[in-house]
Write a protein that holds these residues in place. Sequence first.
Motif, PDB file in Angstrom:
ATOM      1  N   VAL A  69     -11.399 -22.962  14.466  1.00  0.00           N
ATOM      2  CA  VAL A  69     -12.214 -21.884  15.012  1.00  0.00           C
ATOM      3  C   VAL A  69     -12.639 -22.258  16.422  1.00  0.00           C
ATOM      4  O   VAL A  69     -13.192 -23.340  16.644  1.00  0.00           O
ATOM      5  CB  VAL A  69     -13.461 -21.663  14.124  1.00  0.00           C
ATOM      6  CG1 VAL A  69     -14.311 -20.541  14.661  1.00  0.00           C
ATOM      7  CG2 VAL A  69     -13.041 -21.391  12.687  1.00  0.00           C
ATOM      8  N   THR A  82     -20.437 -27.228  10.615  1.00  0.00           N
ATOM      9  CA  THR A  82     -19.317 -26.820   9.762  1.00  0.00           C
ATOM     10  C   THR A  82     -19.795 -26.389   8.379  1.00  0.00           C
ATOM     11  O   THR A  82     -19.135 -25.603   7.717  1.00  0.00           O
ATOM     12  CB  THR A  82     -18.279 -27.948   9.622  1.00  0.00           C
ATOM     13  OG1 THR A  82     -18.940 -29.124   9.126  1.00  0.00           O
ATOM     14  CG2 THR A  82     -17.620 -28.254  10.945  1.00  0.00           C
ATOM     15  N   LEU A  85     -20.036 -22.530   7.638  1.00  0.00           N
ATOM     16  CA  LEU A  85     -18.849 -21.686   7.616  1.00  0.00           C
ATOM     17  C   LEU A  85     -18.230 -21.551   6.229  1.00  0.00           C
ATOM     18  O   LEU A  85     -17.942 -22.535   5.555  1.00  0.00           O
ATOM     19  CB  LEU A  85     -17.804 -22.257   8.583  1.00  0.00           C
ATOM     20  CG  LEU A  85     -16.573 -21.409   8.837  1.00  0.00           C
ATOM     21  CD1 LEU A  85     -16.946 -20.083   9.481  1.00  0.00           C
ATOM     22  CD2 LEU A  85     -15.597 -22.168   9.733  1.00  0.00           C
ATOM     23  N   THR A  87     -14.854 -19.793   4.632  1.00  0.00           N
ATOM     24  CA  THR A  87     -13.569 -19.207   4.979  1.00  0.00           C
ATOM     25  C   THR A  87     -13.015 -18.477   3.765  1.00  0.00           C
ATOM     26  O   THR A  87     -13.008 -19.002   2.658  1.00  0.00           O
ATOM     27  CB  THR A  87     -12.569 -20.307   5.416  1.00  0.00           C
ATOM     28  OG1 THR A  87     -13.117 -21.014   6.531  1.00  0.00           O
ATOM     29  CG2 THR A  87     -11.233 -19.710   5.804  1.00  0.00           C
ATOM     30  N   LEU A 109     -14.051 -15.120   8.316  1.00  0.00           N
ATOM     31  CA  LEU A 109     -14.966 -16.247   8.469  1.00  0.00           C
ATOM     32  C   LEU A 109     -16.390 -15.718   8.363  1.00  0.00           C
ATOM     33  O   LEU A 109     -16.728 -14.695   8.960  1.00  0.00           O
ATOM     34  CB  LEU A 109     -14.748 -16.936   9.813  1.00  0.00           C
ATOM     35  CG  LEU A 109     -13.316 -17.408  10.075  1.00  0.00           C
ATOM     36  CD1 LEU A 109     -13.197 -17.973  11.475  1.00  0.00           C
ATOM     37  CD2 LEU A 109     -12.890 -18.434   9.041  1.00  0.00           C
ATOM     38  N   ASN A 111     -20.601 -16.886   8.295  1.00  0.00           N
ATOM     39  CA  ASN A 111     -21.702 -17.837   8.368  1.00  0.00           C
ATOM     40  C   ASN A 111     -22.605 -17.488   7.185  1.00  0.00           C
ATOM     41  O   ASN A 111     -23.282 -16.453   7.204  1.00  0.00           O
ATOM     42  CB  ASN A 111     -22.450 -17.691   9.691  1.00  0.00           C
ATOM     43  CG  ASN A 111     -23.602 -18.659   9.815  1.00  0.00           C
ATOM     44  OD1 ASN A 111     -24.211 -19.064   8.823  1.00  0.00           O
ATOM     45  ND2 ASN A 111     -23.939 -19.035  11.032  1.00  0.00           N
ATOM     46  N   GLY A 117     -20.203 -12.272   9.971  1.00  0.00           N
ATOM     47  CA  GLY A 117     -18.818 -12.593   9.665  1.00  0.00           C
ATOM     48  C   GLY A 117     -17.848 -11.840  10.541  1.00  0.00           C
ATOM     49  O   GLY A 117     -18.233 -11.055  11.404  1.00  0.00           O
ATOM     50  N   GLN A 119     -13.207 -10.972  10.812  1.00  0.00           N
ATOM     51  CA  GLN A 119     -11.816 -11.355  10.609  1.00  0.00           C
ATOM     52  C   GLN A 119     -11.288 -11.836  11.957  1.00  0.00           C
ATOM     53  O   GLN A 119     -11.451 -11.161  12.970  1.00  0.00           O
ATOM     54  CB  GLN A 119     -10.983 -10.195  10.082  1.00  0.00           C
ATOM     55  CG  GLN A 119      -9.591 -10.642   9.683  1.00  0.00           C
ATOM     56  CD  GLN A 119      -8.795  -9.557   8.989  1.00  0.00           C
ATOM     57  OE1 GLN A 119      -9.003  -8.371   9.205  1.00  0.00           O
ATOM     58  NE2 GLN A 119      -7.870  -9.975   8.147  1.00  0.00           N
TER      59      GLN A 119
END
Length: 135
Positions: A69, A82, A85, A87, A109, A111, A117, A119
């Motif tokens: 990312v 990290t 996140l 996924t 993605l 948070n 979020g 795409q």
Amino acid sequence: MTREHAADPDVPVLEMVRPMIGFPDHRRFALTRLDEAGALCALQSLDEPGLSFVVVPPDAFFEDYRPEVDDAVGADLGIESTGDLLTLVVLTLGESLAETTANLLAPVLVNHRTRRGGQVLLDDPDLPIRAPVAP
């Protein structure tokens, strides 16, 4: 700001700061579990009730999948570490698991802390749009 789903305050409502590809006007989605384990989920538009995507954490089928990312995406989602996140990959359901594919080129993605979020189209030509989920 995100608002909770009117029917169930426990259903996370995501603000798509990077919209789903092809759906730029749909910015609010509810993320709901479709199975007991919570691996299979629906990303349901709150702007258009008939619009829904089936998503799954990639580890369920692609344990080595780790999309990179860039800083702009991280800033848009408010990623501070990290651990923020989550996924997800969008599935195209087939008649069976053997015919089901996942889009690895454009993951969703999220948070999980801020519920922002999007795409994201990755810059990796080796990632398939239709990766079989069954070996």
